[in-house]
Enzyme design. Structure first.
Site, PDB file in Angstrom:
ATOM      1  N   ASP A 147       9.173   3.049   2.103  1.00  0.00           N
ATOM      2  CA  ASP A 147       7.969   3.802   2.443  1.00  0.00           C
ATOM      3  C   ASP A 147       7.712   3.618   3.936  1.00  0.00           C
ATOM      4  OD1 ASP A 147       5.438   4.760   2.957  1.00  0.00           O
ATOM      5  OD2 ASP A 147       4.522   3.927   1.141  1.00  0.00           O
ATOM      6  N   PHE A 191       0.856  -1.187   0.000  1.00  0.00           N
ATOM      7  CA  PHE A 191       0.000   0.000   0.000  1.00  0.00           C
ATOM      8  C   PHE A 191       0.889   1.233   0.000  1.00  0.00           C
ATOM      9  CE2 PHE A 191      -2.340   3.603   1.570  1.00  0.00           C
ATOM     10  CZ  PHE A 191      -3.488   3.542   0.806  1.00  0.00           C
ATOM     11  N   LYS A 210       2.310  11.147   7.221  1.00  0.00           N
ATOM     12  CA  LYS A 210       1.453  10.941   8.399  1.00  0.00           C
ATOM     13  C   LYS A 210       1.917  11.693   9.659  1.00  0.00           C
ATOM     14  CE  LYS A 210      -1.176   7.208   6.638  1.00  0.00           C
ATOM     15  NZ  LYS A 210      -0.902   6.005   5.896  1.00  0.00           N
TER      16      LYS A 210
HETATM   17  C1  LIG Z   1      -1.093   6.110   4.347  1.00  0.00           C
HETATM   18  C2  LIG Z   1      -0.006   5.557   3.519  1.00  0.00           C
HETATM   19  C3  LIG Z   1       0.319   6.115   2.267  1.00  0.00           C
HETATM   20  C4  LIG Z   1      -0.484   7.218   1.630  1.00  0.00           C
HETATM   21  O1  LIG Z   1      -0.536   8.383   2.380  1.00  0.00           O
HETATM   22  P1  LIG Z   1      -1.690   9.466   2.094  1.00  0.00           P
HETATM   23  O2  LIG Z   1      -1.315  10.617   2.992  1.00  0.00           O
HETATM   24  O3  LIG Z   1      -2.996   8.837   2.469  1.00  0.00           O
HETATM   25  O4  LIG Z   1      -1.624   9.815   0.656  1.00  0.00           O
HETATM   26  C5  LIG Z   1       1.390   5.579   1.582  1.00  0.00           C
HETATM   27  N1  LIG Z   1       2.109   4.565   2.087  1.00  0.00           N
HETATM   28  C6  LIG Z   1       1.831   4.010   3.276  1.00  0.00           C
HETATM   29  C7  LIG Z   1       2.675   2.888   3.785  1.00  0.00           C
HETATM   30  C8  LIG Z   1       0.756   4.471   4.028  1.00  0.00           C
HETATM   31  O5  LIG Z   1       0.438   3.887   5.193  1.00  0.00           O
END
Ligand SMILES: *Cc1c(COP(=O)(O)O)cnc(C)c1O
Length: 400
Positions: A226, A141, A256
């Site tokens: 990520d 994700f 985040k």
């Molecule tokens: C939440 C998340 C994203 C995307 O972030 P947004 O601020 O919702 O665009 C990308 N990678 C990971 C691992 C995430 O948990």
């Protein structure tokens, strides 16, 4: 109809249905706690998918927001501002990196990393034009843009949204042999989450990231981590890759909790060799690096460090896992996690996780299921014994 019912009806009438929230309307929050419009109190065990590692409305972060808001909020990058440079210096210092590029949301930071890796591939590695490949993992994700869902293996994230961006290759998460076989001379990057969050908090075999680091270095491939969800203390270290030896990435993607739970701030952090490929006009964002976001991010980082939230997350996570594991229940298939990123996987024979989440809600614990069978527990990192006891007691009751 109750106040809650009216608000939900109004919301559902006017909003596109891209979410299915639990039936609670939150109106106030403080620390790890939130209150609904009827005055009921809940412990927030989702933390907005880890955007609230520092808790709701942290006083120091709010103060930074208000002080900056009283001076200047948005300048655009057409001009310099006083706060962005200092924030990026702090961020790079913590990450032990040389440069950063600020954006707003996580998906934008992932897009930025993809662009950086491709351009580095063409300019520095010498990959032929438009041939760059990036390897990603199944069940990843990384966000919701059309390019990012192009390399999702989740059919619902893609269905109806094609045509897709080419140039991505999928391998199984945790399988180092598959990664090795997928690398070609045109591979520019390997993009991976150290722990797959949305897939259900999946932890790879020990040594996976160190071996991936070694393979990437050997083949001149960028390791792109990520850490939007796993970063900034969530897993018991500042970054989840630090659980392994020699796993430092070339590009670190952060979002985040960088926004301290009040404002979207994301960034890609990396080496001068890679982020140095951007020239004025190559890439940008109207709000990226704005002074309000930068002031908030600065305070958000200070809180993580000064309050030792990584260490607290490691300790509380260990305690909570022990407490949960001690509850006898035929409904639980597995409990796993790192720090305060914990998954309680419900046995298939007990049905999906959603009804358990609804029961937990009635017991004062807000948690959200991910991928049908898994309840994710990720409270703000400052939780203490009182909160951990409440979670364990609510689970004991909900699993009865
Ligand atoms: C939440 C998340 C994203 C995307 O972030 P947004 O601020 O919702 O665009 C990308 N990678 C990971 C691992 C995430 O948990």
């Amino acid at each position: 109809m109750s106040h809650t019912g009216e608000i939900i009806a109004l919301t559902e009438k006017w909003s596109a249905r891209n979410y299915q929230p639990l039936p609670v309307v939150i109106s106030r929050g403080e620390g790890a706690w939130v209150w609904d419009v009827e005055g009921n109190r809940y412990l927030d065990c989702l933390s907005a998918y880890s955007a609230l590692n520092q808790g709701h409305r942290h006083p120091r972060i709010l103060q930074a927001l208000l002080e900056q808001a009283a001076k200047i909020t948005v300048t655009s990058r057409a001009f310099h501002n006083e706060t962005m440079g200092a924030m990026l210096a702090k961020l790079c210092g913590l990450c032990e990196m040389e440069m950063a590029l600020p954006m707003n949301t996580g998906a934008e930071a992932v897009e930025t990393a993809v662009k950086a890796a491709r351009k580095w591939g063409y300019q520095i590695k010498g990959v032929p034009a438009d041939q760059a490949e990036i390897i990603v993992c199944r069940d990843n994700f990384h966000g919701r843009t059309t390019t990012i869902v192009s390399f999702s293996s989740e059919s619902q994230y893609r269905e109806g949204f094609g045509p897709f961006t080419p140039g991505f290759k999928l391998v199984d998460f945790g399988d180092i042999g598959q990664l090795e076989r997928a690398i070609t001379p045109n591979t520019v990057g390997f993009l991976v989450e150290p722990i797959q969050g949305e897939a259900g908090i999946l932890i790879p075999p020990e040594g996976y990231l160190s071996k991936a680091r070694e393979l990437c270095s050997k083949n001149r491939v960028l390791l792109m981590l990520d850490e939007i969800q796993t970063g900034l203390g969530r897993t018991g270290r500042l970054f989840a890759y630090q659980h392994e030896k020699n796993a430092k990435p070339d590009l670190l993607i952060i979002g985040k909790a960088l926004g301290g739970g009040v404002y979207p701030v994301s960034a890609v952090v990396g080496s001068r060799e890679v982020l140095g490929v951007f020239r004025p006009g190559d890439h940008g964002s109207t709000f990226g690096g704005n002074p309000l976001g930068a002031a908030v991010a600065m305070a958000a980082l200070d809180v993580i460090i000064d309050e030792e939230l990584s260490r607290k997350s490691a300790e509380s996570g260990r305690t909570l896992m022990e407490m949960l594991s001690a509850i006898p229940s035929k409904h639980v298939h597995e409990i796993r996690g790192r720090g305060l990123m914990i998954a309680v996987e419900i046995a298939k024979s007990s049905g999906p996780a959603r009804p358990f989440c609804e029961r937990l809600m009635k017991l004062g614990v807000l948690a959200k299921e991910t991928h049908h069978q898994t309840i994710r527990l990720a409270p703000p990192l400052s939780v203490g014994r009182v909160e951990l006891d409440l979670i364990a007691n609510a689970f004991r009751e909900a699993l009865r």
